[in-house]
Structures are given as C-alpha cells and as structure tokens.
Design an enzyme around this catalytic site. Structure first.
Site, PDB file in Angstrom:
ATOM      1  N   GLY A 238      34.654  31.224  84.316  1.00  0.00           N
ATOM      2  CA  GLY A 238      32.575  31.416  84.417  1.00  0.00           C
ATOM      3  C   GLY A 238      32.551  30.143  84.408  1.00  0.00           C
ATOM      4  O   GLY A 238      33.572  29.105  84.923  1.00  0.00           O
ATOM      5  N   TYR A 239      31.994  29.874  85.001  1.00  0.00           N
ATOM      6  CA  TYR A 239      30.730  28.534  85.551  1.00  0.00           C
ATOM      7  C   TYR A 239      31.490  27.580  84.851  1.00  0.00           C
ATOM      8  O   TYR A 239      32.197  26.536  84.823  1.00  0.00           O
ATOM      9  CB  TYR A 239      29.824  29.420  86.366  1.00  0.00           C
ATOM     10  CG  TYR A 239      28.973  27.844  87.026  1.00  0.00           C
ATOM     11  CD1 TYR A 239      29.220  26.639  87.537  1.00  0.00           C
ATOM     12  CD2 TYR A 239      27.051  27.412  87.078  1.00  0.00           C
ATOM     13  CE1 TYR A 239      28.483  25.755  88.511  1.00  0.00           C
ATOM     14  CE2 TYR A 239      26.542  26.458  86.995  1.00  0.00           C
ATOM     15  CZ  TYR A 239      27.307  25.384  87.601  1.00  0.00           C
ATOM     16  OH  TYR A 239      26.166  24.758  88.377  1.00  0.00           O
TER      17      TYR A 239
ATOM     18  N   ASP B  66      39.240  36.198  78.925  1.00  0.00           N
ATOM     19  CA  ASP B  66      37.531  36.695  79.949  1.00  0.00           C
ATOM     20  C   ASP B  66      38.642  37.768  80.207  1.00  0.00           C
ATOM     21  O   ASP B  66      38.850  37.774  80.951  1.00  0.00           O
ATOM     22  CB  ASP B  66      37.656  35.068  81.579  1.00  0.00           C
ATOM     23  CG  ASP B  66      36.188  35.371  82.179  1.00  0.00           C
ATOM     24  OD1 ASP B  66      35.537  34.215  81.711  1.00  0.00           O
ATOM     25  OD2 ASP B  66      35.602  36.435  81.584  1.00  0.00           O
TER      26      ASP B  66
ATOM     27  N   SER C  47      21.139  27.736  74.844  1.00  0.00           N
ATOM     28  CA  SER C  47      20.119  27.676  75.747  1.00  0.00           C
ATOM     29  C   SER C  47      18.766  27.249  75.217  1.00  0.00           C
ATOM     30  O   SER C  47      18.841  27.535  74.455  1.00  0.00           O
ATOM     31  CB  SER C  47      20.039  28.928  76.646  1.00  0.00           C
ATOM     32  OG  SER C  47      18.653  29.222  77.332  1.00  0.00           O
TER      33      SER C  47
ATOM     34  N   TYR D 114      18.245  38.788  77.215  1.00  0.00           N
ATOM     35  CA  TYR D 114      18.565  37.436  77.378  1.00  0.00           C
ATOM     36  C   TYR D 114      18.792  35.974  76.053  1.00  0.00           C
ATOM     37  O   TYR D 114      19.107  36.222  75.422  1.00  0.00           O
ATOM     38  CB  TYR D 114      19.012  36.667  78.627  1.00  0.00           C
ATOM     39  CG  TYR D 114      19.500  35.885  78.109  1.00  0.00           C
ATOM     40  CD1 TYR D 114      20.733  35.706  78.369  1.00  0.00           C
ATOM     41  CD2 TYR D 114      19.162  34.700  78.847  1.00  0.00           C
ATOM     42  CE1 TYR D 114      21.926  34.278  78.494  1.00  0.00           C
ATOM     43  CE2 TYR D 114      19.146  33.584  79.188  1.00  0.00           C
ATOM     44  CZ  TYR D 114      21.237  33.391  79.044  1.00  0.00           C
ATOM     45  OH  TYR D 114      21.311  32.209  78.586  1.00  0.00           O
TER      46      TYR D 114
ATOM     47  N   LYS E 128      20.957  34.713  72.502  1.00  0.00           N
ATOM     48  CA  LYS E 128      21.016  32.619  72.317  1.00  0.00           C
ATOM     49  C   LYS E 128      20.256  32.988  70.861  1.00  0.00           C
ATOM     50  O   LYS E 128      20.619  32.481  70.035  1.00  0.00           O
ATOM     51  CB  LYS E 128      20.306  32.610  73.077  1.00  0.00           C
ATOM     52  CG  LYS E 128      20.870  32.340  74.646  1.00  0.00           C
ATOM     53  CD  LYS E 128      22.501  32.724  74.256  1.00  0.00           C
ATOM     54  CE  LYS E 128      23.438  32.791  75.731  1.00  0.00           C
ATOM     55  NZ  LYS E 128      24.716  32.748  75.576  1.00  0.00           N
TER      56      LYS E 128
HETATM   57  C1  UD1 Z   1      17.237  31.201  83.168  1.00  0.00           C
HETATM   58  C2  UD1 Z   1      16.818  31.071  81.869  1.00  0.00           C
HETATM   59  C3  UD1 Z   1      18.091  30.518  81.298  1.00  0.00           C
HETATM   60  C4  UD1 Z   1      19.050  31.233  81.603  1.00  0.00           C
HETATM   61  C5  UD1 Z   1      19.571  31.118  83.196  1.00  0.00           C
HETATM   62  C6  UD1 Z   1      20.497  31.299  83.518  1.00  0.00           C
HETATM   63  C7  UD1 Z   1      14.880  31.397  81.034  1.00  0.00           C
HETATM   64  C8  UD1 Z   1      13.158  30.421  80.791  1.00  0.00           C
HETATM   65  N1  UD1 Z   1      15.077  29.802  81.471  1.00  0.00           N
HETATM   66  O1  UD1 Z   1      16.680  29.195  83.638  1.00  0.00           O
HETATM   67  O2  UD1 Z   1      17.318  30.035  79.586  1.00  0.00           O
HETATM   68  O3  UD1 Z   1      20.532  29.477  80.726  1.00  0.00           O
HETATM   69  O4  UD1 Z   1      18.575  31.286  83.353  1.00  0.00           O
HETATM   70  O5  UD1 Z   1      20.567  31.838  84.142  1.00  0.00           O
HETATM   71  O6  UD1 Z   1      14.918  32.432  80.484  1.00  0.00           O
HETATM   72  N2  UD1 Z   1      13.233  29.554  91.834  1.00  0.00           N
HETATM   73  C9  UD1 Z   1      12.781  29.694  92.696  1.00  0.00           C
HETATM   74  N3  UD1 Z   1      13.224  30.873  93.860  1.00  0.00           N
HETATM   75  C10 UD1 Z   1      14.327  31.503  93.213  1.00  0.00           C
HETATM   76  C11 UD1 Z   1      15.358  30.891  91.972  1.00  0.00           C
HETATM   77  C12 UD1 Z   1      14.147  30.268  91.111  1.00  0.00           C
HETATM   78  O7  UD1 Z   1      11.940  28.865  92.691  1.00  0.00           O
HETATM   79  O8  UD1 Z   1      15.384  31.674  94.083  1.00  0.00           O
HETATM   80  C13 UD1 Z   1      12.988  28.985  90.425  1.00  0.00           C
HETATM   81  C14 UD1 Z   1      12.090  29.753  89.272  1.00  0.00           C
HETATM   82  O9  UD1 Z   1      11.095  30.573  89.274  1.00  0.00           O
HETATM   83  C15 UD1 Z   1      12.094  28.996  88.234  1.00  0.00           C
HETATM   84  C16 UD1 Z   1      13.421  27.338  88.236  1.00  0.00           C
HETATM   85  O10 UD1 Z   1      13.082  28.013  90.126  1.00  0.00           O
HETATM   86  O11 UD1 Z   1      11.302  27.500  88.293  1.00  0.00           O
HETATM   87  C17 UD1 Z   1      14.741  27.848  88.012  1.00  0.00           C
HETATM   88  O12 UD1 Z   1      15.151  29.039  88.367  1.00  0.00           O
HETATM   89  P1  UD1 Z   1      16.389  29.707  87.816  1.00  0.00           P
HETATM   90  O13 UD1 Z   1      17.207  28.558  87.996  1.00  0.00           O
HETATM   91  O14 UD1 Z   1      16.193  31.748  88.037  1.00  0.00           O
HETATM   92  O15 UD1 Z   1      16.466  29.172  86.371  1.00  0.00           O
HETATM   93  P2  UD1 Z   1      15.625  29.383  84.155  1.00  0.00           P
HETATM   94  O16 UD1 Z   1      14.798  30.996  85.477  1.00  0.00           O
HETATM   95  O17 UD1 Z   1      15.167  28.243  84.303  1.00  0.00           O
END
Ligand code: UD1
Length: 351
Positions: free
Chosen positions: A22-23, A43, A137, A162, A166
């Site tokens: 994985g990543y 895996d 996490s 999810y 954790k």
């Molecule tokens: C989430 C989980 C984290 C997990 C990770 C794995 C929560 C709070 N966080 O992280 O525990 O390890 O996923 O996948 O459960 N965003 C946009 N546009 C997009 C995608 C994201 O604006 O198309 C924004 C989101 O609103 C957020 C930030 O980018 O504010 C990061 O998002 P993302 O990369 O999905 O990670 P988390 O939600 O922080």
C-alpha cells in the site's frame, strides 16, 4: 543501526509488514530495507498493485519477500509465521481506510480492521514476536479542543466507522499488552500523509475517484478531472477552508523504522507508547492549492463548494513527543513534498 555497512556484521532482523504494497506500507518497506532490515510483506492486494514490489526493488536493489494473504484469514496468516521463521516485529498497516465508504459499509470496516488485528495479535503472541508498530490516525482526536493537539488529548467519539475502528484497535492493543501477554507496541497517530518517493518509483495509487485531497489535486492538474472541489469556505479558520497537518510520506515512513528499532532494542518507556506523527504546521486547503501551483508551475482549476459531511474543521499536531523521545522530525518542505506528488502523477500517466 542506521546504515547498511553496520549491518553487514549483524543478522538482519526480520520484520513483517502487513499492507506493505500500500501507499504508506511501500514507502516504509523501502526505508526498512535501506536501514538493513529484512522484510516480509503480507498484503491481499485489495487496494494495491503487485507491481509496487518492482518499484521497491528498483529503489533498494532488494526484492522484499511477499505473501498474498488476507490478515482476516487466520490460518493463512499463521502459515506466514511458520514459513518465515524468526519474525520478531510487525508493522500493521493493512486496513480499509476510506471514511465515506466506512459509513456505507460499516461491517466491512469492522471485520477488516478489527478481525485482522485480533488474528495478528494472537499469532504474534503464539510465535514469540512481541513487537508491534500500529498505524493509527489523528482521527482518534476528532475536533480537538486545544491545538496543536498532544497525545494526551482526549479521544473523542468517532465521526465514522473507520475512525471507530482505529480507536477500538488502539484499545485492543492496550488491553492485550497490559494483560501480561508478551506484547509491546508503538501506536503512531498519523496526520495527513502526502507526496511520493523522490525517485517517483512508488507513490499513492488511488483506485477510482480519489477521496483524498492531494491525489485529487494532481489528477486535476494533469487533466484527468475537470476541477477540484474545495469543500467549504465558512469554517472558523483564517480563509474559511479546513486546516490539516500534511506530512511527507517518506518522513512518515522513517518514523516507523525508528519505532521498530526502539521496540527491538527494548528502549520503550512503557508497554504501549503513542506518538503524533505530523509536522506541527497546519495548512488550509486553499493554502495547499496555492503552494501546489507555485511549487509545480501547474494550473489547478478549482471551485469552492459546500462542506463535506464528517469533516473536522482543523487539526494539526504537536509533534514534540516524537521529536524529543523518538528523535524523529519531519524534514521535507511542503513544496518538495507537493513536487514529489506531482512527479509521481506525471510518471504514472506517461506509462
Ligand atoms: C481522512 C481521515 C483520516 C484518514 C484519511 C485516510 C478523518 C477526520 N480524517 O483525512 O483519519 O487517515 O482520511 O484517507 O476521518 N478536501 C477537499 N476536496 C477534495 C478532497 C478533500 O477540499 O476533493 C479537503 C477536505 O475537506 C479536508 C482536506 O481536504 O479538509 C483533507 O482531506 P482528505 O485528504 O480527504 O483527508 P482527511 O479527511 O483529513
């Protein structure tokens, strides 16, 4: 034990890495091998590709041993320990990790993320492999009351199945270690891992439409997606978009090597230790979008849309415990990290 020359006179410790194609797993396998560890990857390839092994081999010159096994299959996982004698430490990455999917398919998440850990712990104990580094996490903190968040901040009710897995996994590990079973563990609470190996031989390979921000950004910049949706502009943050602590995946991988070494050398201060693995710097989505464009020169079409359900407003790490106790610090700049993600995206689209 940090370089290969030192190890030439020692036996290489054997580390089992679940989810190693994985990543985060693949980047950690590279760092382990480059620090002289021998690695067996387990895996089930449900969310990764066997060709990752070639990328790891091109970087390190060593092909890791690989077993295509689902950690939920007790007997097959036990067979791995019988086949590869001498496993003394395990890094457990294998898990389902999409927040949205976990809301739709909670039982899948509880089965995958809990059953696999329970199997693994039973088999580790039966095989005298007492050292576990666990992928946790920052999601366990929910929306912290105090920022930057420290490890002793209260664990908040989970926002998704999810996140709940954790939290429960952390409890299972604690209960087991403090029951007197031969188990020591380091729980690494990751903030938001991004970027790719500087060689562009390995990186993140999302299947389908990326849910995470940086793969969506790079896929949009390369023209695969029309525009990025920035989820929300009315949060209580300086520019109204959410704030996260984006941590370079190679920096994150290095924290695992330090944790494994600490466990194997019996230096842990307690049977279970917990560390935040983040940079200590919070960046908003809009800041990240701007830094990406400046650092890469790529154009990123984006549009501000509504909030995404379940998003936390802002979270970033206080990493002082990891800095002081583990001697680990995030080193890469956000610009270099975003450039590495961009190089990786360009490379996979050329293939
Ligand atoms: C989430 C989980 C984290 C997990 C990770 C794995 C929560 C709070 N966080 O992280 O525990 O390890 O996923 O996948 O459960 N965003 C946009 N546009 C997009 C995608 C994201 O604006 O198309 C924004 C989101 O609103 C957020 C930030 O980018 O504010 C990061 O998002 P993302 O990369 O999905 O990670 P988390 O939600 O922080």
């Amino acid at each position: 034990m940090n370089n290969n020359s030192q190890l030439s006179t020692l036996n290489s410790p054997l580390v089992l890495v679940t989810g190693g194609t994985g990543y985060i797993g693949s980047h950690t396998v590279v760092e382990l091998q480059q620090s002289g560890y021998e690695v067996v990857i387990v895996d089930n390839l449900s969310n990764s590709n066997i060709e990752v092994l070639d990328g790891i081999t091109r970087i390190t010159g060593i092909k890791p041993q690989f077993e295509q096994v689902d950690c939920c299959d007790y007997q097959k996982l036990a067979d791995v320990f019988n086949k590869h004698k001498g496993i003394k430490a395990v890094i457990h990455f294998a898990a389902s990790k999409a927040v949205g999917e976990s809301v739709e398919k909670p039982l899948l998440y509880y089965r995958n993320n809990l059953q696999s850990l329970i199997n693994l712990l039973e088999i580790m104990i039966a095989n005298n492999a007492p050292n576990l580094v666990f992928s946790s996490s920052c999601t366990v903190y929910g929306q912290p009351d105090v920022l930057p968040v420290t490890e002793d901040a209260p664990v908040k009710p989970a926002m998704s199945p999810y996140g709940n897995t954790k939290q429960i996994d952390e409890e299972i590990i604690r209960d087991t270690a403090y029951s007197g079973a031969p188990l020591k563990s380091i729980l690494l609470r990751y903030f938001n891992p991004i970027g790719a190996h500087p060689s562009a031989e390995i990186g993140e390979l999302p299947i389908g439409v990326p849910q995470n921000l940086v793969p969506f950004i790079t896929q949009t910049a390369i023209g695969l997606r029309k525009e990025l949706s920035v989820f929300g502009k009315d949060y209580n943050t300086p520019d109204g978009s959410c704030i996260r602590d984006y941590i370079n995946v190679v920096d994150l991988a290095k924290a695992h090597v330090i944790a494994i070494e600490r466990l194997l050398e019996n230096r842990a201060a307690d049977k279970v230790e917990t560390f935040n693995i983040g940079t200590g710097r919070g960046l908003s989505v809009l800041e990240l979008v701007n830094i990406f464009q400046q650092a890469t020169g790529a154009t990123l079409p984006y549009r501000i849309t509504g909030r995404r359900e379940g998003d936390i407003e802002q979270v970033w790490a206080n990493p002082h415990k990891a800095n002081n106790v583990l001697g680990w610090t995030a080193k890469e700049t956000i610009e270099d990290t975003l450039r590495s993600a961009w190089r990786w995206e360009q490379k996979i689209r050329r293939q």
